[in-house]
Design an enzyme around this catalytic site. Structure first.
Site, PDB file in Angstrom:
ATOM      1  N   HIS A  92      19.184  53.248  70.479  1.00 20.38           N
ATOM      2  CA  HIS A  92      20.499  52.581  70.420  1.00 20.38           C
ATOM      3  C   HIS A  92      20.299  51.079  70.394  1.00 20.38           C
ATOM      4  O   HIS A  92      19.209  50.578  70.661  1.00 20.38           O
ATOM      5  CB  HIS A  92      21.409  53.042  71.556  1.00 20.38           C
ATOM      6  CG  HIS A  92      20.931  52.720  72.943  1.00 20.38           C
ATOM      7  ND1 HIS A  92      19.796  53.275  73.488  1.00 20.38           N
ATOM      8  CD2 HIS A  92      21.426  51.890  73.903  1.00 20.38           C
ATOM      9  CE1 HIS A  92      19.633  52.828  74.722  1.00 20.38           C
ATOM     10  NE2 HIS A  92      20.603  51.971  74.989  1.00 20.38           N
ATOM     11  N   HIS A  94      21.208  48.439  72.143  1.00 15.21           N
ATOM     12  CA  HIS A  94      21.060  47.531  73.293  1.00 15.21           C
ATOM     13  C   HIS A  94      19.712  46.817  73.252  1.00 15.21           C
ATOM     14  O   HIS A  94      18.689  47.419  72.923  1.00 15.21           O
ATOM     15  CB  HIS A  94      21.196  48.310  74.607  1.00 15.21           C
ATOM     16  CG  HIS A  94      22.599  48.750  74.894  1.00 15.21           C
ATOM     17  ND1 HIS A  94      22.907  49.702  75.833  1.00 15.21           N
ATOM     18  CD2 HIS A  94      23.790  48.359  74.350  1.00 15.21           C
ATOM     19  CE1 HIS A  94      24.229  49.878  75.873  1.00 15.21           C
ATOM     20  NE2 HIS A  94      24.772  49.078  74.971  1.00 15.21           N
ATOM     21  N   ASP A  96      17.580  45.869  75.378  1.00 13.77           N
ATOM     22  CA  ASP A  96      16.418  46.345  76.142  1.00 13.77           C
ATOM     23  C   ASP A  96      15.739  47.532  75.453  1.00 13.77           C
ATOM     24  O   ASP A  96      14.739  48.057  75.936  1.00 13.77           O
ATOM     25  CB  ASP A  96      16.790  46.683  77.600  1.00 13.77           C
ATOM     26  CG  ASP A  96      17.822  47.783  77.725  1.00 13.77           C
ATOM     27  OD1 ASP A  96      18.769  47.819  76.913  1.00 13.77           O
ATOM     28  OD2 ASP A  96      17.690  48.619  78.644  1.00 13.77           O
ATOM     29  N   HIS A  97      16.256  47.944  74.300  1.00  9.91           N
ATOM     30  CA  HIS A  97      15.631  49.005  73.492  1.00  9.91           C
ATOM     31  C   HIS A  97      15.230  48.484  72.113  1.00  9.91           C
ATOM     32  O   HIS A  97      14.179  48.835  71.595  1.00  9.91           O
ATOM     33  CB  HIS A  97      16.587  50.204  73.365  1.00  9.91           C
ATOM     34  CG  HIS A  97      16.887  50.814  74.695  1.00  9.91           C
ATOM     35  ND1 HIS A  97      16.284  51.961  75.153  1.00  9.91           N
ATOM     36  CD2 HIS A  97      17.697  50.387  75.700  1.00  9.91           C
ATOM     37  CE1 HIS A  97      16.707  52.210  76.387  1.00  9.91           C
ATOM     38  NE2 HIS A  97      17.563  51.270  76.734  1.00  9.91           N
ATOM     39  N   HIS A 151      26.845  56.610  75.519  1.00 11.64           N
ATOM     40  CA  HIS A 151      26.328  55.340  76.050  1.00 11.64           C
ATOM     41  C   HIS A 151      26.594  54.248  75.009  1.00 11.64           C
ATOM     42  O   HIS A 151      27.082  53.177  75.326  1.00 11.64           O
ATOM     43  CB  HIS A 151      24.838  55.480  76.351  1.00 11.64           C
ATOM     44  CG  HIS A 151      24.238  54.283  77.009  1.00 11.64           C
ATOM     45  ND1 HIS A 151      24.579  53.869  78.277  1.00 11.64           N
ATOM     46  CD2 HIS A 151      23.319  53.377  76.573  1.00 11.64           C
ATOM     47  CE1 HIS A 151      23.905  52.775  78.589  1.00 11.64           C
ATOM     48  NE2 HIS A 151      23.136  52.452  77.570  1.00 11.64           N
ATOM     49  N   ASP A 171      19.044  56.400  76.411  1.00 11.18           N
ATOM     50  CA  ASP A 171      19.914  56.286  77.587  1.00 11.18           C
ATOM     51  C   ASP A 171      21.028  57.331  77.573  1.00 11.18           C
ATOM     52  O   ASP A 171      22.111  57.102  78.125  1.00 11.18           O
ATOM     53  CB  ASP A 171      20.538  54.875  77.657  1.00 11.18           C
ATOM     54  CG  ASP A 171      19.513  53.815  78.048  1.00 11.18           C
ATOM     55  OD1 ASP A 171      18.332  54.164  78.203  1.00 11.18           O
ATOM     56  OD2 ASP A 171      19.914  52.651  78.188  1.00 11.18           O
ATOM     57  N   HIS A 209      14.473  55.004  80.733  1.00 19.65           N
ATOM     58  CA  HIS A 209      14.327  54.213  81.964  1.00 19.65           C
ATOM     59  C   HIS A 209      13.738  55.029  83.102  1.00 19.65           C
ATOM     60  O   HIS A 209      13.918  56.251  83.159  1.00 19.65           O
ATOM     61  CB  HIS A 209      15.694  53.695  82.438  1.00 19.65           C
ATOM     62  CG  HIS A 209      16.285  52.646  81.559  1.00 19.65           C
ATOM     63  ND1 HIS A 209      16.055  51.307  81.733  1.00 19.65           N
ATOM     64  CD2 HIS A 209      17.107  52.751  80.488  1.00 19.65           C
ATOM     65  CE1 HIS A 209      16.718  50.615  80.804  1.00 19.65           C
ATOM     66  NE2 HIS A 209      17.364  51.477  80.036  1.00 19.65           N
TER      67      HIS A 209
HETATM   68 ZN   LIG Z   1      18.633  50.929  78.370  1.00 15.49          ZN
END
Ligand SMILES: [Zn+2]
Length: 304
Positions: A92, A94, A96-97, A151, A171, A209
């Site tokens: 996805h 975001h 942090d990915h 998400h 996520d 995560h």
């Molecule tokens: Zn994440």
């Protein structure tokens, strides 16, 4: 952690050393084939609690990365293992990915960068958009793309097919938990979790995560006398004390310990799923604060 807090997570993680965790092979090591049996899976911690994955075709020494947010670590890992990175799979958008996509695409001009069709416009460096139930080959390995929104609305989970499949679920599903409902409703999450319920119980779960301890604490708060959950929490705490990942789990284990997946399996109502998530969102003080910030953010930016 959610994208909103990615900057916070990244603080101080720049100089952390490359750590690569080996995942035990699905079957006999080095077995040939286009599926999970012919692949070696490496887990590389990134930021404060993210996992990046490197899936290596043992026969061709080509590799596929999942959510390689730290491009330097991912490139160092490929060099160390003498493998060619041919594709990046983004679960996805975001940061942090997807935050490593642009640097990897710049370093490797023929790299294929994959994202779900509904998240692709928000994901950096995408060269290939995939849809629900699309079957694809990368690095000579066979993957099935599963649209698992909630998400984010374009979240994709990638299933490495084989006798013991590997599910890279970002996520959407965590060990003993699930992702926040940031762009979907409880009905959306139920539908996404229901897709996982159709997979073989031997499916290994590789999530985005390291949230296992907090998730098991929440699960145990719902069923305080569940001895299996107590054991799993002790095991997870011990692994984390040794700085080892608690991942992967298996679908069979999640069917025993994951309150969200179990609720979906029992055919819970939308309201029950909603309450379950709300309980997790406010289970800790930090969680409550994050929930409050996200609620304010979505009030001003309903599509974000
Ligand atoms: Zn994440």
């Amino acid at each position: 952690m959610d994208a909103l807090f990615a900057w916070f997570q990244g603080l101080g993680s720049e100089a952390s050393p490359l750590q690569v965790h080996e995942v035990a092979p699905a079957t006999a090591a080095g077995a040939a084939g286009a599926g999970a049996e012919g692949a070696a899976i490496k887990m590389i911690p990134a930021l404060s609690d993210n996992y990046m994955y490197l899936i290596v075709n043992n026969a061709t020494k080509q590799a596929v990365a999942v959510d390689p947010v730290d491009s330097k670590k991912m490139l160092d890992c490929c060099t160390m293992l003498s493998v060619d990175l041919v594709a990046v799979l983004t679960t996805h958008y975001h940061s942090d990915h997807s935050g490593g996509n642009a640097a990897l695409a710049a370093a490797l001009p023929s790299l294929e960068v994959v994202a779900g069709e509904k998240d692709a416009d928000r994901t950096p460096a995408v060269t290939r958009r995939v849809a629900d139930e699309e079957r694809c080959h990368w690095a000579g390995l066979q993957f099935r793309c599963l649209a698992t929104p909630c998400h984010t609305r374009g979240h994709i989970s990638y299933l490495l097919e084989g006798q013991s499949p590997g599910l890279f679920c970002g996520d959407t599903l965590f060990v003993a938990g699930c992702g926040r409902f940031m762009e979907g409703t409880s009905a959306t999450m139920k539908a996404s979790l229901s897709k996982f319920l159709t997979l073989p119980e031997t499916t290994r779960i590789f999530c985005g995560h390291e949230y296992t301890v907090g998730n098991l604490e929440y699960a145990l708060s719902l069923e305080p006398s569940n001895t299996l959950l107590k054991e799993r929490l002790q095991e997870a705490c011990e692994k984390r004390r040794q700085q080892l990942p608690t991942i992967p789990s298996t679908l069979a284990e999640e069917l025993q310990q994951n309150p969200f997946l179990r609720a979906a399996q029992k055919g819970c109502s939308d309201e029950e799923m909603s309450q379950l998530r709300r309980g997790k969102d406010t289970f800790t003080t930090l969680g409550t604060v994050i929930t409050w910030v996200l609620d304010v953010k979505s009030f001003f930016k309903p599509d974000g």
